[in-house]
Design a protein around this motif. Structure first.
Motif, PDB file in Angstrom:
ATOM      1  N   LEU A 229      53.927   2.234 -12.479  1.00 51.69           N
ATOM      2  CA  LEU A 229      55.207   2.813 -12.124  1.00 51.69           C
ATOM      3  C   LEU A 229      55.496   4.032 -12.998  1.00 51.69           C
ATOM      4  O   LEU A 229      55.185   4.042 -14.183  1.00 51.69           O
ATOM      5  CB  LEU A 229      56.330   1.793 -12.331  1.00 51.69           C
ATOM      6  N   LEU A 230      56.089   5.037 -12.394  1.00 49.64           N
ATOM      7  CA  LEU A 230      56.502   6.212 -13.150  1.00 49.64           C
ATOM      8  C   LEU A 230      57.962   6.044 -13.535  1.00 49.64           C
ATOM      9  O   LEU A 230      58.826   5.888 -12.665  1.00 49.64           O
ATOM     10  CB  LEU A 230      56.318   7.476 -12.313  1.00 49.64           C
ATOM     11  N   GLY A 231      58.244   6.054 -14.824  1.00 52.41           N
ATOM     12  CA  GLY A 231      59.611   5.927 -15.301  1.00 52.41           C
ATOM     13  C   GLY A 231      60.222   7.280 -15.597  1.00 52.41           C
ATOM     14  O   GLY A 231      59.628   8.080 -16.317  1.00 52.41           O
ATOM     15  N   LEU A 232      61.392   7.535 -15.023  1.00 54.07           N
ATOM     16  CA  LEU A 232      62.111   8.790 -15.254  1.00 54.07           C
ATOM     17  C   LEU A 232      63.412   8.461 -15.982  1.00 54.07           C
ATOM     18  O   LEU A 232      64.384   8.007 -15.360  1.00 54.07           O
ATOM     19  CB  LEU A 232      62.409   9.499 -13.937  1.00 54.07           C
ATOM     20  N   PRO A 233      63.461   8.667 -17.297  1.00 55.79           N
ATOM     21  CA  PRO A 233      64.681   8.335 -18.036  1.00 55.79           C
ATOM     22  C   PRO A 233      65.886   9.158 -17.573  1.00 55.79           C
ATOM     23  O   PRO A 233      65.750  10.328 -17.218  1.00 55.79           O
ATOM     24  CB  PRO A 233      64.323   8.678 -19.488  1.00 55.79           C
ATOM     25  N   ALA A 234      67.039   8.518 -17.560  1.00 50.45           N
ATOM     26  CA  ALA A 234      68.285   9.240 -17.295  1.00 50.45           C
ATOM     27  C   ALA A 234      68.599  10.131 -18.489  1.00 50.45           C
ATOM     28  O   ALA A 234      68.328   9.766 -19.637  1.00 50.45           O
ATOM     29  CB  ALA A 234      69.418   8.253 -17.065  1.00 50.45           C
ATOM     30  N   SER A 235      69.159  11.290 -18.200  1.00 50.76           N
ATOM     31  CA  SER A 235      69.593  12.187 -19.272  1.00 50.76           C
ATOM     32  C   SER A 235      71.089  12.076 -19.515  1.00 50.76           C
ATOM     33  O   SER A 235      71.555  11.979 -20.651  1.00 50.76           O
ATOM     34  CB  SER A 235      69.247  13.644 -18.929  1.00 50.76           C
ATOM     35  N   ARG A 236      71.851  12.092 -18.427  1.00 51.08           N
ATOM     36  CA  ARG A 236      73.305  12.135 -18.575  1.00 51.08           C
ATOM     37  C   ARG A 236      73.989  11.572 -17.342  1.00 51.08           C
ATOM     38  O   ARG A 236      73.581  11.852 -16.215  1.00 51.08           O
ATOM     39  CB  ARG A 236      73.747  13.587 -18.786  1.00 51.08           C
ATOM     40  N   LEU A 237      75.019  10.756 -17.560  1.00 48.01           N
ATOM     41  CA  LEU A 237      75.905  10.296 -16.495  1.00 48.01           C
ATOM     42  C   LEU A 237      76.997  11.344 -16.301  1.00 48.01           C
ATOM     43  O   LEU A 237      77.688  11.706 -17.257  1.00 48.01           O
ATOM     44  CB  LEU A 237      76.527   8.950 -16.874  1.00 48.01           C
ATOM     45  N   LEU A 238      77.133  11.822 -15.063  1.00 51.25           N
ATOM     46  CA  LEU A 238      78.220  12.741 -14.740  1.00 51.25           C
ATOM     47  C   LEU A 238      79.492  11.919 -14.569  1.00 51.25           C
ATOM     48  O   LEU A 238      79.694  11.260 -13.557  1.00 51.25           O
ATOM     49  CB  LEU A 238      77.915  13.519 -13.456  1.00 51.25           C
ATOM     50  N   SER A 265      62.916  24.955 -22.539  1.00 50.86           N
ATOM     51  CA  SER A 265      61.779  24.248 -23.130  1.00 50.86           C
ATOM     52  C   SER A 265      60.820  23.679 -22.093  1.00 50.86           C
ATOM     53  O   SER A 265      59.856  23.005 -22.444  1.00 50.86           O
ATOM     54  CB  SER A 265      62.284  23.125 -24.045  1.00 50.86           C
ATOM     55  N   GLY A 266      61.088  23.941 -20.797  1.00 48.23           N
ATOM     56  CA  GLY A 266      60.193  23.446 -19.754  1.00 48.23           C
ATOM     57  C   GLY A 266      60.220  21.942 -19.613  1.00 48.23           C
ATOM     58  O   GLY A 266      59.163  21.304 -19.485  1.00 48.23           O
ATOM     59  N   GLU A 267      61.410  21.348 -19.621  1.00 46.05           N
ATOM     60  CA  GLU A 267      61.527  19.899 -19.591  1.00 46.05           C
ATOM     61  C   GLU A 267      62.346  19.425 -18.385  1.00 46.05           C
ATOM     62  O   GLU A 267      62.855  20.221 -17.596  1.00 46.05           O
ATOM     63  CB  GLU A 267      62.156  19.408 -20.897  1.00 46.05           C
ATOM     64  N   VAL A 268      62.461  18.106 -18.279  1.00 45.13           N
ATOM     65  CA  VAL A 268      63.200  17.461 -17.188  1.00 45.13           C
ATOM     66  C   VAL A 268      64.598  17.113 -17.668  1.00 45.13           C
ATOM     67  O   VAL A 268      64.781  16.592 -18.777  1.00 45.13           O
ATOM     68  CB  VAL A 268      62.494  16.168 -16.726  1.00 45.13           C
ATOM     69  N   TYR A 269      65.596  17.399 -16.821  1.00 39.77           N
ATOM     70  CA  TYR A 269      66.964  16.959 -17.088  1.00 39.77           C
ATOM     71  C   TYR A 269      67.403  16.112 -15.906  1.00 39.77           C
ATOM     72  O   TYR A 269      67.435  16.583 -14.771  1.00 39.77           O
ATOM     73  CB  TYR A 269      67.903  18.150 -17.265  1.00 39.77           C
ATOM     74  N   HIS A 270      67.731  14.839 -16.178  1.00 45.86           N
ATOM     75  CA  HIS A 270      67.991  13.854 -15.121  1.00 45.86           C
ATOM     76  C   HIS A 270      69.471  13.463 -15.146  1.00 45.86           C
ATOM     77  O   HIS A 270      69.926  12.708 -16.009  1.00 45.86           O
ATOM     78  CB  HIS A 270      67.101  12.630 -15.344  1.00 45.86           C
ATOM     79  N   LEU A 271      70.201  13.965 -14.166  1.00 44.09           N
ATOM     80  CA  LEU A 271      71.639  13.717 -14.043  1.00 44.09           C
ATOM     81  C   LEU A 271      71.876  12.636 -12.992  1.00 44.09           C
ATOM     82  O   LEU A 271      71.216  12.628 -11.948  1.00 44.09           O
ATOM     83  CB  LEU A 271      72.337  15.013 -13.633  1.00 44.09           C
ATOM     84  N   TRP A 272      72.842  11.741 -13.251  1.00 44.30           N
ATOM     85  CA  TRP A 272      73.115  10.681 -12.277  1.00 44.30           C
ATOM     86  C   TRP A 272      74.592  10.336 -12.250  1.00 44.30           C
ATOM     87  O   TRP A 272      75.322  10.594 -13.198  1.00 44.30           O
ATOM     88  CB  TRP A 272      72.282   9.427 -12.569  1.00 44.30           C
ATOM     89  N   TRP A 273      75.021   9.770 -11.123  1.00 42.49           N
ATOM     90  CA  TRP A 273      76.379   9.254 -10.977  1.00 42.49           C
ATOM     91  C   TRP A 273      76.458   8.432  -9.703  1.00 42.49           C
ATOM     92  O   TRP A 273      75.468   8.273  -8.993  1.00 42.49           O
ATOM     93  CB  TRP A 273      77.416  10.386 -10.978  1.00 42.49           C
ATOM     94  N   HIS A 274      77.628   7.880  -9.435  1.00 43.35           N
ATOM     95  CA  HIS A 274      77.894   7.150  -8.202  1.00 43.35           C
ATOM     96  C   HIS A 274      78.732   8.034  -7.285  1.00 43.35           C
ATOM     97  O   HIS A 274      79.739   8.591  -7.738  1.00 43.35           O
ATOM     98  CB  HIS A 274      78.683   5.868  -8.462  1.00 43.35           C
ATOM     99  N   PRO A 275      78.411   8.158  -6.013  1.00 40.54           N
ATOM    100  CA  PRO A 275      79.277   8.934  -5.116  1.00 40.54           C
ATOM    101  C   PRO A 275      80.732   8.478  -5.128  1.00 40.54           C
ATOM    102  O   PRO A 275      81.650   9.287  -5.016  1.00 40.54           O
ATOM    103  CB  PRO A 275      78.636   8.725  -3.740  1.00 40.54           C
TER     104      PRO A 275
END
Length: 313
Positions: A229-238, A265-275
């Motif tokens: 499995l590929l894990g993508l860590p969350a960066s920030r909750l909106l 820095s050429g990195e991933v930023y993972h934003l998440w929230w609930h509609p």
């Protein structure tokens, strides 16, 4: 090195809140949510943003009759019954289906360019609660995949765990049931072991939206190792707009600053929230989101930042 903005949304309506709030008290809230989702999709399409909509399988049903037809063959037997969506549903004297079922919105997001239909389990399954057995979790995932495939022709490949409850056994089952990518938690201590919630953890999470209290939020794009499995860590909750709060703009500015740092820095930023977070003050929340997406557009032009759904990794 290419940088990426990744967005994942926990699309659940009241299936994600049945153990916390009374449905009848939030009918207007969900009515607003049903209007907000198309507005978010329109904004994503306008700015070329790809996103994963981790959707509760129950939400995909047309009504109670269809929901029961797709229910898992094995149900969780939680020690605390309040965690069971099935026990909750059966105990309700009245059900407002518009707060639970929204297949028309699932069709809209599937038809919107760059949007991925992901899973948030079938009935907001808590993998770390006592009584959430491996057998029941497997049955839940099978039900989620079945309704997505039979009704919408979609193969679910990305998974977000409800309440961010993750353990090794659940990860192994998710892989066996055909999932490729999961959202994982940040490494900060106040995001680990989300089943053991307390006031101090919540205070640190809230404070970290304003000033840096944890580790860097962006990271190098992970590479899949064979069939793992590929894990993508969350960066920030909106977090949603709050009327009268002095910190609304500060939270958005912090997200934009973190996005720029990731782009440089050429990195991933993972934003998440609930509609449904936009259910109160929808206009204000949509303005906040557009501010973020306009910032992405600038970073795309300046640093070549790209937008990727979870599945596109």
């Amino acid at each position: 090195m290419t940088s990426f903005l990744t967005i994942s949304l926990d699309f659940e309506l009241h299936w994600g809140r049945f153990d916390k709030t009374r449905l009848r008290d939030y009918l207007e809230y969900y009515q607003e949510t049903l209007q907000v989702v198309p507005a978010i999709l329109e904004m994503f399409e306008h700015y070329g943003v790809h996103a994963t909509w981790a959707t509760v399988g129950s939400l995909m049903a047309d009504n109670e009759e269809e929901w029961r037809a797709y229910m898992p063959t094995v149900l969780p037997q939680y020690k605390y019954e309040r965690y069971s969506a099935y026990r909750w549903f059966d105990a309700q004297p009245q059900i407002w289906e518009e707060a639970l079922f929204a297949p028309h919105l699932v069709r809209q997001l599937i038809d919107c360019p760059g949007q991925e239909l992901g899973s948030h389990t079938f009935a907001h399954f808590y993998t770390c609660e006592n009584g959430g057995s491996a057998k029941a979790f497997r049955a839940d995932l099978k039900a989620a995949k079945t309704i997505a495939k039979s009704k919408f022709g979609q193969e679910l490949k990305s998974l977000v765990f409800p309440r961010n409850q993750i353990n090794e056994a659940a990860l192994a089952i998710s892989k066996e049931e055909g999932f490729d990518t999961v959202r994982t938690n940040p490494q900060d201590w106040y995001w680990k072991h989300t089943v053991d919630e307390n006031l101090i953890k919540r205070l640190f999470r809230t404070g970290d939206t304003l000033v840096s209290l944890g580790q860097k939020t962006s990271y190098q794009a992970p590479q899949r190792n064979g069939e793992e499995l590929l894990g993508l860590p969350a960066s920030r909750l909106l977090r949603p707009f709050r009327k009268g709060s002095l910190f609304n703009q500060k939270r958005i500015s912090r997200i934009k600053e973190e996005m720029e740092a990731a782009a440089k820095s050429g990195e991933v930023y993972h934003l998440w929230w609930h509609p449904h977070n936009f259910g109160h003050y929808p206009k204000e929340n949509l303005r906040c989101l557009e501010d973020i997406l306009q910032n992405f557009s600038v970073l795309k032009d300046t640093y070549g930042m790209e937008s990727r759904s979870m599945g596109e990794f």
